[in-house]
Scaffold this motif. Structure first.
Motif: not given
Length: 371
Positions: A306-318, A323-337
């Protein structure tokens, strides 16, 4: 026991008569757009932010977008910001026809890491948008030093941090401008959309006032392309009633955050990572966000209890498809991921009772004892 992330009903009941009286005054005046309530709120929020100018706009997303345009950011420019934030931050940069440049976060605070800024600066960089995530200010002294070195505009995204402080300075007085959101769930929330830009820069403030009314000055004379984005009188009236309570609510949030932290640390001995308030900061806890192992399983378990929680945020902006055209890949910004896989926000609001907090704490402890 059922525990919501946020319960606005008790707050409304406590000031129902004040709010209804104010709304009746607005209805009777028949002045619904850019009237005296908006002017009063602009003045009060600017003073609260230790700056001279406030410009009420339609919402927090528009506040960022209009602040960028008012500061001269546009096509061909790059704007550096955190990848770990709500989409509006990156979206506003793109809507201003600039290119968002995403950098990684300080894993202890979830805020933009100033040490990553200089490597992201190019000849096209025009501005930095530090996001004061969850209610704690980013390291503005370091950010300002870098911005000054490269002559960059600094727009503080303070949608979650109205009333936060750093070394005696408040949100709004440390950047070129700051933007607030008055979305209903915010620490100072309207009963609909609303936002504001605050600044000590007279030219930026005047530009923003023009942009929010289709770029018109004087009326029907359009020298710039603007938008229809105005804070309306009804929302301003509600916010004028609520604003005097903000400091009290911030203190109550801090009390509840400290209660969570003390008990979770005592009972789990480091199994989860509780929020860290950096020295010199005054955190206003828009969200109380943990780093936890087995995050998704814990969220399911708490929901069953019965406890509500939220995930802020499940997908980093990169990593967002838009924003795929900006050319980022998984692993580029590891702390956020990594944070996107571990962050979990617990129920947090000024009226949250200790009995409910105890239940939340006990169920988190119960989950990890079963692992």
């Amino acid at each position: 026991m059922k525990i919501q992330m946020l319960d606005l009903s008790e707050q409304y009941i406590s000031m129902k008569d004040e709010i209804n009286t104010k709304l009746d005054e607005v209805m009777s005046s028949s002045r619904f757009i850019l009237g005296e309530n908006v002017k009063k709120l602009e003045s009060d929020i600017a003073r609260f932010s230790n700056v001279h100018y406030g410009v009420g706009v339609g919402n927090g997303s528009d506040a960022i977008h209009i602040a960028l345009q008012a500061a001269g950011v546009g096509e061909g420019d790059e704007v550096i910001t955190s990848t770990f934030t709500f989409f509006a931050t990156g979206g506003a940069i793109a809507r201003a026809n600039a290119t968002p440049v995403f950098v990684d976060i300080d894993p202890t605070t979830f805020n933009i890491d100033p040490e990553k800024l200089e490597a992201a600066i190019t000849s096209k960089t025009k501005a930095i948008i530090p996001v004061h995530l969850y209610g704690q200010m980013a390291d503005m002294e370091a950010i300002k030093e870098i911005a000054s070195k490269y002559d960059l505009v600094v727009i503080e995204d303070a949608a979650q941090a109205i009333g936060a402080k750093q070394n005696g300075k408040t949100v709004g007085e440390l950047g070129t401008a700051a933007t607030y959101s008055f979305f209903p769930t915010k620490n100072l929330g309207a009963y609909g959309d609303g936002g504001m830009i605050v600044t000590d820069n007279e030219e930026l403030a005047e530009n923003a006032r023009v942009i929010r009314v289709h770029g018109s000055k004087p009326k029907y004379h359009h020298h710039v392309l603007g938008y229809n984005s105005r804070l309306d009188e009804l929302q301003a009236a509600i916010l004028n009633v609520k604003f005097p309570y903000l400091d009290k609510w911030s203190a109550a949030r801090r009390e509840r955050a400290n209660y969570y932290t003390q008990n979770l640390n005592d009972k789990l001995n480091g199994v989860v990572t509780t929020p860290i308030e950096k020295e010199g900061n005054y955190h206003v806890y828009h969200q109380y966000t943990l780093r936890v192992p087995n995050r998704d399983d814990l969220q399911v378990y708490l929901k069953e209890k019965g406890i509500a929680t939220m995930i802020y945020y499940p997908i980093p902006l990169h990593m967002q498809p838009v924003f795929s055209s900006l050319g980022y890949s998984e692993g580029d910004l590891p702390h956020a991921e990594k944070a996107a896989k571990e962050a979990l926000s617990l129920p947090m609001y000024p009226e949250l009772e200790k009995e409910k907090q105890d239940y939340v704490i006990d169920k988190i402890v119960e989950f990890y004892q079963q692992q």
